[in-house]
Scaffold this motif. Structure first.
Motif, short mmCIF file in Angstrom:
data_model
loop_
_atom_site.label_atom_id
_atom_site.label_comp_id
_atom_site.label_asym_id
_atom_site.label_seq_id
_atom_site.Cartn_x
_atom_site.Cartn_y
_atom_site.Cartn_z
N ILE A 206 0.85 -1.20 0.00
CA ILE A 206 0.00 0.00 0.00
C ILE A 206 0.88 1.25 0.00
O ILE A 206 0.68 2.19 -0.76
N GLU A 207 1.91 1.22 0.87
CA GLU A 207 2.81 2.38 0.95
C GLU A 207 3.52 2.62 -0.37
O GLU A 207 3.60 3.76 -0.84
N ASN A 208 4.01 1.53 -0.98
CA ASN A 208 4.72 1.70 -2.25
C ASN A 208 3.80 2.31 -3.30
O ASN A 208 4.23 3.15 -4.09
N GLY A 209 2.53 1.89 -3.29
CA GLY A 209 1.57 2.47 -4.23
C GLY A 209 1.41 3.96 -4.00
O GLY A 209 1.41 4.75 -4.94
N LEU A 210 1.30 4.35 -2.71
CA LEU A 210 1.12 5.78 -2.41
C LEU A 210 2.38 6.57 -2.76
O LEU A 210 2.29 7.70 -3.25
N TYR A 211 3.56 5.98 -2.51
CA TYR A 211 4.81 6.68 -2.89
C TYR A 211 4.82 6.95 -4.37
O TYR A 211 5.16 8.05 -4.83
N ARG A 212 4.43 5.92 -5.17
CA ARG A 212 4.48 6.07 -6.62
C ARG A 212 3.47 7.12 -7.10
O ARG A 212 3.81 7.99 -7.88
N LEU A 213 2.24 7.04 -6.57
CA LEU A 213 1.21 7.99 -6.99
C LEU A 213 1.58 9.43 -6.62
O LEU A 213 1.26 10.38 -7.33
N SER A 214 2.28 9.60 -5.49
CA SER A 214 2.58 10.96 -5.03
C SER A 214 3.97 11.43 -5.45
O SER A 214 4.33 12.57 -5.19
N GLY A 215 4.73 10.55 -6.06
CA GLY A 215 6.07 10.93 -6.48
C GLY A 215 7.05 11.08 -5.33
O GLY A 215 7.97 11.91 -5.38
N ILE A 216 6.88 10.27 -4.27
CA ILE A 216 7.77 10.36 -3.10
C ILE A 216 8.95 9.42 -3.29
O ILE A 216 8.78 8.25 -3.66
N ASN A 217 10.13 9.92 -3.03
CA ASN A 217 11.32 9.08 -3.04
C ASN A 217 11.82 8.94 -1.60
O ASN A 217 12.47 9.85 -1.07
N PRO A 218 11.51 7.81 -0.95
CA PRO A 218 11.83 7.67 0.48
C PRO A 218 13.33 7.77 0.76
O PRO A 218 13.72 8.02 1.90
N ARG A 219 14.15 7.56 -0.25
CA ARG A 219 15.59 7.59 0.02
C ARG A 219 16.15 9.01 -0.01
O ARG A 219 17.32 9.21 0.26
N GLU B 67 26.88 12.43 14.68
CA GLU B 67 27.43 13.48 13.81
C GLU B 67 26.92 13.36 12.37
O GLU B 67 27.69 13.29 11.43
N ASP B 68 25.60 13.27 12.24
CA ASP B 68 24.97 13.09 10.94
C ASP B 68 23.73 13.97 10.91
O ASP B 68 22.80 13.76 11.68
N PRO B 69 23.68 14.98 10.02
CA PRO B 69 22.56 15.94 10.06
C PRO B 69 21.28 15.45 9.39
O PRO B 69 20.29 16.16 9.41
N ARG B 70 21.27 14.26 8.80
CA ARG B 70 20.09 13.84 8.06
C ARG B 70 18.99 13.35 9.01
O ARG B 70 19.22 12.52 9.88
N LEU B 71 17.76 13.88 8.81
CA LEU B 71 16.65 13.54 9.71
C LEU B 71 15.63 12.61 9.05
O LEU B 71 14.62 12.27 9.66
N GLY B 72 15.84 12.21 7.81
CA GLY B 72 14.89 11.32 7.14
C GLY B 72 14.04 12.06 6.14
O GLY B 72 14.26 13.24 5.87
N ASN B 73 13.06 11.35 5.56
CA ASN B 73 12.19 11.94 4.56
C ASN B 73 10.80 12.19 5.16
O ASN B 73 10.12 11.27 5.59
N PHE B 74 10.41 13.46 5.20
CA PHE B 74 9.14 13.84 5.82
C PHE B 74 7.96 13.09 5.21
O PHE B 74 7.12 12.55 5.92
N TYR B 75 7.90 13.04 3.87
CA TYR B 75 6.72 12.46 3.23
C TYR B 75 6.64 10.95 3.45
O TYR B 75 5.55 10.39 3.60
N GLU B 76 7.79 10.29 3.49
CA GLU B 76 7.78 8.86 3.81
C GLU B 76 7.16 8.66 5.19
O GLU B 76 6.31 7.79 5.41
N ASN B 77 7.56 9.49 6.16
CA ASN B 77 7.06 9.35 7.52
C ASN B 77 5.57 9.66 7.61
O ASN B 77 4.85 9.03 8.39
N VAL B 78 5.12 10.63 6.81
CA VAL B 78 3.68 10.93 6.79
C VAL B 78 2.90 9.71 6.31
O VAL B 78 1.92 9.28 6.94
N VAL B 79 3.35 9.13 5.20
CA VAL B 79 2.63 8.00 4.62
C VAL B 79 2.63 6.81 5.58
O VAL B 79 1.61 6.14 5.77
N ARG B 80 3.77 6.55 6.21
CA ARG B 80 3.83 5.42 7.16
C ARG B 80 2.86 5.63 8.32
O ARG B 80 2.17 4.71 8.75
N GLY B 81 2.80 6.84 8.83
CA GLY B 81 1.89 7.14 9.94
C GLY B 81 0.44 6.94 9.53
O GLY B 81 -0.37 6.41 10.29
N LEU B 82 0.12 7.37 8.31
CA LEU B 82 -1.25 7.23 7.82
C LEU B 82 -1.61 5.76 7.64
O LEU B 82 -2.64 5.30 8.11
#
Lengths: 216, 582
Positions: free
Chosen positions: B59-72, B176-191
């Protein structure tokens, strides 16, 4: 800002309209229609001889001490908007507001116009509900009215108490929520009993054949 | 079988809640384990969580594709903040347009009109910020607006909150790593993994109990035998109610909210909905411990907030099972028997205790849904509600709640370390002036947003005219309204005439500042801390999972946050209490 920064949220919003708007609400409606058709339709209550529902099991109706035509029925709670279920409202008068005391006093006076078992009126009869159309009153509030309804209708107190028992719902597993009596359900039983009485009266007048379908 | 005594309902509620917080907490920790950069594993008997991947991943992969989200595509704190703001602006615009033009849109079954610009500004801001404060009657929105406006915001705004949590966890799990992740990936997972399945479950329980659910009609007509025609408003009640309660939203289809039977039909539905509020927030606090590899620390914070929650709920139960001073009157020799408690503004099926527990659950989170009218509560009950606000709604909202309570936790760790003469650090990251500066910004947002407008309102005739009750209670109404907006709660001391230009603009600005100033500061903190190295725990470090820490945390919350509001509370509920209006 590059194009993707705006395209992604817009597309996600569009997908959400489909999934969390149409699909979520629509599939719930389909489940409701298939599994809980009564809830899905708003829990309508039907009576013989009437095509439209006489009310909803969930929604209270106006039966008030101030209205003489309601004297044969069990009263429901005071309402800020006369049980108009297209809106919902409460007067929101706080405990220190003189208007609240005025309203309660007026209700007590209306109640005192009729037969009362004692001087101690259950709070349920003089307090507004939050929704303005609470379908229920407490068993204490129903029992307080038995004497009056019995005198006004001629139905025996014992029979009325049985009706109250029948219209009473228990708290969940006895541990959560309150005991309550559905006023519409109770008053429909009272009305049936009144109709029966009328038919008996009419029978004694030898007019039975004319009112066989009893429309009063 | 008579109605249960208050203590039984109180005990039943908190026992069930504690168990569910644990299970939902482990589940939520599992949902975001990778995004939080955590090596979390659920306990053995909950390892079946892992099998849920088979359902959710496609389901998540489908939503990523439809919304153009690149989780990486990973984001730094600035990129993350930009995504949050742009996404929320999109939600705001959708709401504003739908609200202004709902009369011209389809599915307007009962012929409601569009909202005025200031009301639409307030409503859109309120629902975008997960506040759900309503200056209109719920019934004046169309089925379209509820299904495709309000309902969408009810999913997306708690998802925004959820998505902030793993990013904040990275502040402590990153080296010592400033990367916090992908916001949209986290939104979709929460949903997909948290909000949608649990909302569906709650909605089905509601329908089984009697909630109505339709998007094809707006009214049911009954032909009654004593009051003529009674029209009854219907709509997508079950679906909206479920996400409304679970996503700390709170804005109902009906003006009287969950006091109405179609939103909350029975005692059982009431129990489910009361539990739904704190589960969403407390499970996140539990999950925090699991993410940072110290479950007992998570339990310690949950315990601290449970103590405040249970204590204030106890006060509310005592208040509401007491008498309403306004009903101690006689008329023609009759008086009112109030042994059951204060029933004014409460539903028979719930009774005073379940209404009091709900009241503190809705102000102990930023939910804001009500099942009784708070303005009809006793002075003692009203005090407990306003005190819960003064602690910034105890456990606050879904997602953002964890971040907000962590501000208090970090402050406690800071003060605690200074008290024992150590260098301040929390979970192995040094706390320095950059972070502490932002912690104080977040903590000061609430008093500034509440007290300054409150001072203005009591000398502004327009606001005074809006009050529904005289004296202390009128002051409490306005205080409650500003608290409710500035803590993103959304409930009301209903009765206040708040649909005016003054309240629409003031509350509208409050809800936006209350949501986005803290989020900005918190993401900045996460950015600073994520870049720091982890210093090893030494023997002298402050233990963050001991009863002493729990006690210190409670003390910090009460002293730093709540006591700021003591003078205001004296003019409101405390004054009313002391003047005899118990």
């Amino acid at each position: 800002m590059n194009r993707q920064d705006l395209a992604v949220p817009l597309r996600l919003l569009g997908v959400s309209l489909l999934v969390f708007g149409l699909l979520y609400q629509g599939s719930l409606m389909a489940i409701g229609d298939a599994v809980f058709p009564n809830s899905s339709a708003g829990s309508p209550v039907y009576v013989d001889g009437q095509e439209q529902p006489v009310g909803s099991q969930m929604i209270g109706q106006q039966f008030r001490p101030g209205q003489p035509e309601d004297v044969q029925y069990f009263w429901s709670r005071p309402s800020a908007n006369d049980y108009n279920a297209m809106t919902s409202a409460s007067t929101n008068w706080g405990p220190t507001n003189p208007l609240l005391s005025e309203r309660v006093r007026a209700d007590l006076q209306n109640i005192s116009q009729y037969e009362t078992p004692d001087d101690s009126v259950p709070v349920n009869l003089v307090s507004e509900s939050g929704s303005s159309y609470d379908a229920h009153i407490s068993p204490a509030a129903a029992e307080y009215q038995v004497l009056r309804v019995a005198n006004q209708t001629g139905i025996s107190e014992q029979r009325l108490n049985e009706m109250i028992d029948e219209a009473t719902k228990e708290p969940w597993l006895g541990i959560w929520g309150h005991e309550r009596v559905n006023v519409l359900e109770l008053n429909l039983m009272v009305r049936d009993a009144l109709n029966e009485q009328n038919e008996t009266d009419q029978n004694s007048d030898m007019n039975a054949s004319e009112i066989a379908n009893g429309d009063h | 079988m008579a109605s249960p005594p208050p203590i039984v309902e109180y005990a039943v509620f908190f026992t069930i809640l504690a168990v569910l917080v644990f299970v939902a907490g482990e589940y939520l920790a599992w949902v975001y384990r990778e995004q939080a950069n955590s090596d979390h594993r659920p306990p053995g008997y909950l390892s079946w969580f892992e099998r849920l991947d088979e359902i959710f991943t496609p389901i998540e992969n489908g939503l990523y594709r439809l919304s153009g989200i690149n989780p990486r595509r990973e984001m730094t704190w600035k990129g993350y903040l930009k995504a949050v703001l742009v996404f929320n602006v999109c939600i705001w615009v959708l709401l504003f347009v739908v609200l202004m033009f709902q009369d011209a849109l389809p599915m307007n079954f009962v012929g409601v009109g569009g909202e005025s610009w200031d009301l639409a500004f307030h409503t859109a801001s309120s629902f975008t910020s997960n506040t759900n404060q309503q200056h209109y009657s719920g019934e004046t929105l169309s089925v379209f607006t509820h299904t495709f406006g309000i309902g969408i915001a009810m999913f997306l705004t708690p998802a925004t909150g959820l998505a902030l949590m793993p990013a904040f966890a990275r502040a402590f799990t990153n080296k010592e790593d400033p990367r916090l992740g992908n916001f949209y990936e986290n939104v979709v997972r929460g949903l997909v993994r948290f909000l949608l399945p649990i909302s569906l479950l709650i909605a089905i329980i509601l329908m089984a109990e009697g909630s109505v659910q339709t998007i094809l009609g707006g009214q049911l007509t009954a032909n009654t035998f004593t009051m003529g025609i009674q029209n009854i408003r219907i709509g997508p009640h079950a679906g909206i109610e479920a996400i409304k309660m679970f996503g700390t939203n709170g804005g109902g289809i009906n003006a009287a909210n969950a006091a109405t039977a179609f939103e909350n039909p029975t005692p059982l539905s009431n129990l489910v909905l009361t539990l739904a509020m704190p589960i969403g927030t407390f499970s996140a606090i539990y999950a925090w411990g699991a993410w940072v590899g110290n479950r007992s620390h998570g339990v310690a914070i949950v315990a601290a907030f449970f103590v405040i929650y249970m204590a204030l709920t106890g006060v509310a139960v005592v208040g509401e099972t007491g008498t309403n001073a306004g009903m101690v009157v006689t008329g023609n020799g009759l008086h009112v028997d109030q042994t059951v408690g204060n029933m004014e503004g409460k539903e028979t099926r719930f009774g005073p205790t379940a209404s009091a527990i709900w009241g503190l659950s809705t102000t102990g989170t930023t939910n804001g849904g009500v099942n009784s009218m708070h303005n009809s509560w006793t002075a003692l009950g009203a005090f407990s509600l306003l005190f819960a606000f003064a602690t910034n709604n105890i456990s606050n909202g879904v997602g953002t709640g964890l971040l907000n309570i962590l501000m208090f936790v970090i402050l406690t760790a800071f003060i605690g370390a200074l008290m024992i003469g150590r260098r301040p650090q929390y979970l192995g990251k040094k706390l320095e002036w950059q972070e502490m500066r932002y912690v104080f910004v977040v903590i000061l947002v609430l008093p500034i947003l509440v007290l300054i407008p409150q001072a203005a309102a009591v000398v502004y005739q327009g606001a005074i005219d809006s009050m529904n009750n005289p004296g202390f209670r009128g002051f409490s109404e306005v205080l409650y309204e500003f608290f409710s907006a500035s803590a993103n709660n959304g409930s009301g001391f209903e009765g206040l005439g708040d649909g005016t230009l003054f309240f629409n603009l003031v509350n509208g600005v409050q809800v936006l500042l209350a949501r986005y100033v803290p989020i900005t500061a918190q993401l900045a903190i996460a950015g600073y801390l994520a870049n720091k190295k982890v210093s090893p725990e030494s023997k002298g470090s402050l233990d963050t999972d001991t009863p002493a820490f729990v006690g210190l945390l409670i003390g910090v919350i009460i002293i730093v946050s709540a006591l700021v509001f003591l003078p205001a509370l004296v003019f409101g509920p405390i004054g009313e209490l002391l003047s005899g209006g118990i």
